[in-house]
Motif scaffolding. Structure first.
Motif, PDB file in Angstrom:
ATOM      1  N   ILE A   1     -36.921 -72.300  88.155  1.00 26.20           N
ATOM      2  CA  ILE A   1     -37.685 -71.228  87.294  1.00 26.20           C
ATOM      3  C   ILE A   1     -36.423 -70.181  86.950  1.00 26.20           C
ATOM      4  O   ILE A   1     -36.181 -69.423  87.757  1.00 26.20           O
ATOM      5  N   VAL A   2     -36.440 -70.088  85.591  1.00 20.56           N
ATOM      6  CA  VAL A   2     -35.492 -69.088  85.265  1.00 20.56           C
ATOM      7  C   VAL A   2     -36.219 -67.649  85.141  1.00 20.56           C
ATOM      8  O   VAL A   2     -37.118 -67.312  84.269  1.00 20.56           O
ATOM      9  N   ASN A   3     -35.761 -66.614  85.862  1.00 20.96           N
ATOM     10  CA  ASN A   3     -36.141 -65.437  85.767  1.00 20.96           C
ATOM     11  C   ASN A   3     -35.530 -64.757  84.450  1.00 20.96           C
ATOM     12  O   ASN A   3     -34.116 -64.132  84.667  1.00 20.96           O
ATOM     13  N   LEU A   4     -36.237 -64.387  83.346  1.00 27.43           N
ATOM     14  CA  LEU A   4     -35.465 -64.061  82.233  1.00 27.43           C
ATOM     15  C   LEU A   4     -35.179 -62.702  82.197  1.00 27.43           C
ATOM     16  O   LEU A   4     -34.162 -62.120  81.632  1.00 27.43           O
ATOM     17  N   PHE A   5     -35.647 -61.863  82.854  1.00 26.28           N
ATOM     18  CA  PHE A   5     -35.479 -60.590  83.126  1.00 26.28           C
ATOM     19  C   PHE A   5     -33.846 -60.189  83.915  1.00 26.28           C
ATOM     20  O   PHE A   5     -33.011 -59.608  83.305  1.00 26.28           O
ATOM     21  N   GLU A   6     -33.822 -60.952  84.836  1.00 26.05           N
ATOM     22  CA  GLU A   6     -32.498 -60.838  85.553  1.00 26.05           C
ATOM     23  C   GLU A   6     -31.380 -61.336  84.850  1.00 26.05           C
ATOM     24  O   GLU A   6     -30.200 -61.124  84.507  1.00 26.05           O
ATOM     25  N   LEU A   7     -31.527 -62.609  84.026  1.00 27.68           N
ATOM     26  CA  LEU A   7     -30.780 -63.459  83.217  1.00 27.68           C
ATOM     27  C   LEU A   7     -30.376 -62.283  81.976  1.00 27.68           C
ATOM     28  O   LEU A   7     -29.158 -62.380  81.737  1.00 27.68           O
ATOM     29  N   ALA A   8     -31.208 -61.541  81.345  1.00 30.34           N
ATOM     30  CA  ALA A   8     -31.157 -60.559  80.162  1.00 30.34           C
ATOM     31  C   ALA A   8     -30.258 -59.596  80.723  1.00 30.34           C
ATOM     32  O   ALA A   8     -29.301 -58.879  80.199  1.00 30.34           O
ATOM     33  N   LEU A   9     -30.573 -58.989  81.965  1.00 29.62           N
ATOM     34  CA  LEU A   9     -29.725 -57.818  82.788  1.00 29.62           C
ATOM     35  C   LEU A   9     -28.262 -58.370  82.831  1.00 29.62           C
ATOM     36  O   LEU A   9     -27.416 -57.836  82.442  1.00 29.62           O
ATOM     37  N   GLU A  10     -28.009 -59.633  83.325  1.00 30.85           N
ATOM     38  CA  GLU A  10     -26.763 -60.199  83.455  1.00 30.85           C
ATOM     39  C   GLU A  10     -26.063 -60.487  82.280  1.00 30.85           C
ATOM     40  O   GLU A  10     -24.888 -59.977  82.264  1.00 30.85           O
ATOM     41  N   GLU A  11     -26.621 -60.888  81.296  1.00 30.78           N
ATOM     42  CA  GLU A  11     -25.926 -61.456  80.030  1.00 30.78           C
ATOM     43  C   GLU A  11     -25.999 -60.300  78.868  1.00 30.78           C
ATOM     44  O   GLU A  11     -25.580 -60.580  77.866  1.00 30.78           O
ATOM     45  N   VAL A  12     -26.659 -59.165  79.029  1.00 33.32           N
ATOM     46  CA  VAL A  12     -27.111 -58.084  78.196  1.00 33.32           C
ATOM     47  C   VAL A  12     -27.446 -58.802  76.705  1.00 33.32           C
ATOM     48  O   VAL A  12     -26.991 -58.596  75.759  1.00 33.32           O
ATOM     49  N   VAL A  13     -28.487 -59.609  76.882  1.00 33.47           N
ATOM     50  CA  VAL A  13     -28.933 -60.332  75.653  1.00 33.47           C
ATOM     51  C   VAL A  13     -30.454 -60.288  75.587  1.00 33.47           C
ATOM     52  O   VAL A  13     -31.255 -60.825  74.789  1.00 33.47           O
ATOM     53  N   LEU A  14     -31.002 -59.073  75.933  1.00 31.36           N
ATOM     54  CA  LEU A  14     -32.437 -58.841  75.952  1.00 31.36           C
ATOM     55  C   LEU A  14     -33.173 -58.856  74.403  1.00 31.36           C
ATOM     56  O   LEU A  14     -33.915 -58.909  74.345  1.00 31.36           O
ATOM     57  N   ALA A  15     -32.063 -57.976  73.692  1.00 28.02           N
ATOM     58  CA  ALA A  15     -32.561 -57.897  72.167  1.00 28.02           C
ATOM     59  C   ALA A  15     -32.629 -59.106  71.292  1.00 28.02           C
ATOM     60  O   ALA A  15     -33.345 -59.305  70.356  1.00 28.02           O
TER      61      ALA A  15
ATOM     62  N   LYS B   1     -33.960 -62.433  71.259  1.00 30.26           N
ATOM     63  CA  LYS B   1     -34.933 -63.510  72.271  1.00 30.26           C
ATOM     64  C   LYS B   1     -34.638 -65.090  72.115  1.00 30.26           C
ATOM     65  O   LYS B   1     -34.502 -65.906  72.892  1.00 30.26           O
ATOM     66  N   ALA B   2     -33.830 -65.376  70.703  1.00 28.09           N
ATOM     67  CA  ALA B   2     -33.375 -66.816  70.643  1.00 28.09           C
ATOM     68  C   ALA B   2     -32.125 -67.185  71.755  1.00 28.09           C
ATOM     69  O   ALA B   2     -32.060 -68.093  72.144  1.00 28.09           O
ATOM     70  N   LYS B   3     -31.305 -66.096  71.391  1.00 26.61           N
ATOM     71  CA  LYS B   3     -30.133 -66.381  72.467  1.00 26.61           C
ATOM     72  C   LYS B   3     -30.652 -66.408  73.899  1.00 26.61           C
ATOM     73  O   LYS B   3     -30.034 -67.178  74.558  1.00 26.61           O
ATOM     74  N   LEU B   4     -31.740 -65.542  74.089  1.00 26.81           N
ATOM     75  CA  LEU B   4     -31.893 -65.572  75.577  1.00 26.81           C
ATOM     76  C   LEU B   4     -32.711 -66.911  76.008  1.00 26.81           C
ATOM     77  O   LEU B   4     -32.550 -67.242  77.153  1.00 26.81           O
TER      78      LEU B   4
END
Length: 162
Positions: free
Chosen positions: A38-52, A54-57
């Motif tokens: 299960i991928v935690n998108l919030f943690e992943l977005a913070l790590e990779e700075v791609v929150l804005a 969504k397709a890349k995330l």
């Protein structure tokens, strides 16, 4: 006995030990092994700075999940099993990850759910939650919860298993 065994996979030592147990039980029972991340998108977005973006995330989440499951699947195949792989996403912490894991396990339907636990306590438990604790509260199937003898937060230090 067991026909479907679901093992939760992440990058922790505890999950690696849980995988070893899941493989052993699946071989003994002749069961289908399902590996879930299960991928935690919030943690992943913070790590990779791609929150804005969504397709890349979403693409990053899929690659992240595949990377976590690849080694586990190879280990299962080396033991003579052909595992099913499943990747899911969530935006929250422990409770949402537990919900995703349980939803998949129920859909199989799993006879056994195997997962590792970090054994966090205090402030770390409050901040990060506990997937294992949430699963234990909600599960309607047998569980095998595995914890390594050493804490991942204090390398080399042995902690009692409770």
């Amino acid at each position: 006995m067991y026909q479907h065994i679901v093992a939760s996979i992440d990058e922790s030592n505890n999950a690696s030990q849980a995988l070893e147990q899941a493989i052993a039980v699946a071989k003994l029972a002749g069961a289908q092994l399902h590996l879930v991340h299960i991928v935690n998108l919030f943690e992943l977005a913070l790590e990779e700075v791609v929150l804005a973006d969504k397709a890349k995330l979403a693409e990053l989440a899929h690659r992240h999940g595949e990377a976590r499951l690849e080694g586990a699947a190879a280990q299962a195949r080396a033991a003579g099993l052909e595992p099913s792989l499943f990747i899911a996403e969530c935006w929250g912490g422990g409770d949402e990850i537990a919900d995703g894991l349980l939803n998949y396990a129920r859909s199989v339907p799993a006879d056994l759910l195997v997962l590792g636990t970090h054994g966090r306590s205090g402030l770390m438990h409050m901040m990060l939650g506990s997937v294992a604790e949430s699963v234990m509260r909600q599960a309607d199937m047998p569980l095998l919860v595995v914890r390594s003898e050493t804490s991942e937060h204090t390398p080399g230090k042995r902690r009692p298993v409770l």
